[in-house]
Enzyme design. Sequence first.
Site, PDB file in Angstrom:
ATOM      1  N   ASP A  47      -5.771  -8.963  -5.752  1.00  0.00           N
ATOM      2  CA  ASP A  47      -5.171  -9.470  -5.123  1.00  0.00           C
ATOM      3  C   ASP A  47      -5.690  -9.441  -3.625  1.00  0.00           C
ATOM      4  O   ASP A  47      -4.580 -10.664  -2.567  1.00  0.00           O
ATOM      5  CB  ASP A  47      -3.964  -8.658  -4.920  1.00  0.00           C
ATOM      6  CG  ASP A  47      -3.272  -7.329  -4.047  1.00  0.00           C
ATOM      7  OD1 ASP A  47      -4.475  -7.271  -3.714  1.00  0.00           O
ATOM      8  OD2 ASP A  47      -2.697  -7.394  -3.527  1.00  0.00           O
ATOM      9  N   ARG A 239       2.940  -9.274  -0.139  1.00  0.00           N
ATOM     10  CA  ARG A 239       2.311 -10.349  -1.427  1.00  0.00           C
ATOM     11  C   ARG A 239       3.345 -11.548  -1.711  1.00  0.00           C
ATOM     12  O   ARG A 239       4.429 -11.888  -0.416  1.00  0.00           O
ATOM     13  CB  ARG A 239       2.925  -9.605  -2.603  1.00  0.00           C
ATOM     14  CG  ARG A 239       1.357  -8.530  -2.814  1.00  0.00           C
ATOM     15  CD  ARG A 239       0.180  -9.042  -3.367  1.00  0.00           C
ATOM     16  NE  ARG A 239       0.586  -9.639  -4.492  1.00  0.00           N
ATOM     17  CZ  ARG A 239       0.369  -9.219  -6.072  1.00  0.00           C
ATOM     18  NH1 ARG A 239       0.010  -7.915  -5.576  1.00  0.00           N
ATOM     19  NH2 ARG A 239       0.514  -9.469  -7.057  1.00  0.00           N
ATOM     20  N   TYR A 247      -0.597   1.030  -1.947  1.00  0.00           N
ATOM     21  CA  TYR A 247      -1.483   2.163  -2.096  1.00  0.00           C
ATOM     22  C   TYR A 247      -1.157   3.279  -1.863  1.00  0.00           C
ATOM     23  O   TYR A 247      -0.577   3.583  -0.426  1.00  0.00           O
ATOM     24  CB  TYR A 247      -2.728   1.847  -1.973  1.00  0.00           C
ATOM     25  CG  TYR A 247      -2.954   0.449  -2.612  1.00  0.00           C
ATOM     26  CD1 TYR A 247      -4.191   0.381  -3.610  1.00  0.00           C
ATOM     27  CD2 TYR A 247      -3.211  -1.094  -2.073  1.00  0.00           C
ATOM     28  CE1 TYR A 247      -4.725  -0.803  -4.399  1.00  0.00           C
ATOM     29  CE2 TYR A 247      -4.083  -2.352  -2.237  1.00  0.00           C
ATOM     30  CZ  TYR A 247      -4.311  -2.401  -3.430  1.00  0.00           C
ATOM     31  OH  TYR A 247      -5.235  -2.965  -4.260  1.00  0.00           O
ATOM     32  N   PRO A 325     -10.182  -0.502  -3.632  1.00  0.00           N
ATOM     33  CA  PRO A 325      -9.774  -1.390  -3.391  1.00  0.00           C
ATOM     34  C   PRO A 325      -9.525  -1.821  -1.548  1.00  0.00           C
ATOM     35  O   PRO A 325      -9.281  -2.318  -1.427  1.00  0.00           O
ATOM     36  CB  PRO A 325      -8.935  -1.688  -4.327  1.00  0.00           C
ATOM     37  CG  PRO A 325      -7.918  -0.114  -4.911  1.00  0.00           C
ATOM     38  CD  PRO A 325      -9.872   0.739  -4.619  1.00  0.00           C
TER      39      PRO A 325
END
Length: 605
Positions: A47, A239, A247, A325
């Site tokens: 993302d 987002r 996370y 990530p």
Amino acid sequence: MKESHCDVLIIGAGPAGLMAGNALSRAGVNVRIIDKRPNKVMAGQADGISPRTIEMLQSYGMADRLLEEGVQVHMLAFYNPRRDGKGVERTSRITDVNAPTARWQFEIALHQGAIESIFLEAMTKHGLEVERPYFPTALEISQDEAVLKDPNSYPVKVGSNTVLQADRPEDTEIINAKFVIGGDGAHSWVRKQMDIKMEGERTQHVWGVVDLVPETDFPDVRHRTLIHSDAGSCMIIPREGDEVRLYIQLAEGLEQGAEGRLDRSKVGPEKVMAIAKEAVKPWKLEFPNPITWWTVYVIGQMVASRFSAHERVFIAGDACHTHSPKAGQGMNASLNDTHNLSWKIAHVLRGWADLDILRTYEFERKKFAHDLINFDKKLASMFSEKAMSEDNLNGVVPEEFQNLLKSMGGLTSGISIEYAPSLITDNTYQSFAPGLMIGQRVQPQIIIRVADCRAYEMQDLIVSDTKWKLLFFVGDPKQSKRAAVVKRLGEYMQGPASFLSKFSPKSNREAAFTMLIVSSTPKDDADYTDVHPGLLTHWSKAFTDDVSVDRKSGGHAYETYGVLKAAGAFAAVRPDGYVGYVGSLEGVVDGTVDKYFSRFMKEQP
């Protein structure tokens, strides 16, 4: 059995595959892209888009939708345990992007499905669509050296099956390809067919990821936030809409399934959310809304031993490098892999370059992958450990964690990625333009088009159209000495002995090269007719380094690029926007530039 031929077969329609499909279809290459998934990604997955990747997408004319739909991430907040033991507190905020020359001083957060849709729609305009579900079953590469060295041959055979309908048998096809690109993920089928090993290690760090809309009074929920708490480590990513991504580090020693793999059935999103609630205390974090997407994974930090087989079959993206990530590099690295590779394949297919140019793909991208893994090891380790406290004197020092992210800002933003000297990257004459760093992308600068005084961003002139951009910094042609230099350059470039004539198809002298002229004449005095017609292919290609009409930008290109107005300079910018060569204007005429291009380009008959 059905049999077909194509120039390039792409296996896997993730970020790496879609970038390759988009770039090659734009270049007019006969390309196919197949994927085993019956549908495209709808949510979740990667993302984060870095500033350099935004620049790259802009070069394809694809950044507008990304900027419109994505969330701009400007700040990075750090939280650590309070001394009184009552939860965490904010210890600092810094800018999320530590790269002063970045055109966009922020990252973009947008789920992978939306980003892939941008590519899918762009490819459709060029007549390319993903064929699915397609299951490759066999891959064979010719062992005949003559066939492998012939760029017009089809040395790769791929067997594949596709399910026509649920109640009908599979349709089998043999696809003959000149080149194959495997962008089929961390468990790459293509990589396994070539018996390429992944080198590195799987860590014991287990992380859970959840996308949802929370109810919270946490003050930094719309910043990228890194939390070290006694309950565990947590990262929050804002987002689109009100959604966030969490996370969460899960406890060590989770039950393992077969072959030591993580047993995902033992961990659900509820566990991830429960730890997140504890990690942000004393603030509230509730989850009354549905979960959009979630997953659990173990961090693996590995790089493939090689990225190709005979420069005919290539792997890209997660197929050749895997990492955590935390730095947001998965999708960025994948997109930039095939951005690097695609123009080189196009040059070979058009007969402009030798097959040797394809070796530079592994040379350039493998070094970047190792640099990324080395950083990721430090970051993931520090993020997974608890912060230093009175009860944990060996924990992570907050300042050290913050300094690590700052120091690697050039890498994580993509801005400082540098390709070492190679067949296509020659830094012999860097001193003529120190600010045009050979092996790095061209820094953004505003210049003025002479004919109509319209301001342009230099990066917007270096579009990803598979052409080399030839930048001529000629000084002020209104002055007699500079005018003589411009005339000499024009006469040479116009003549049959120039590298432009030698390496351009005779039917189109602008097929492989675009010439851009940047003078230093004040815009009030400049005329595009000051440039010799052998140097100026169209009135729109003449620019000058002056302040824009609205006086808000421009006038610093020569200074930024380190070019002396009295001497000028020449730069050859690769089709992927990276500087390949810098030298003097005299070097254009005396054959020095010709020698550079002769190393990898083929003289056109």
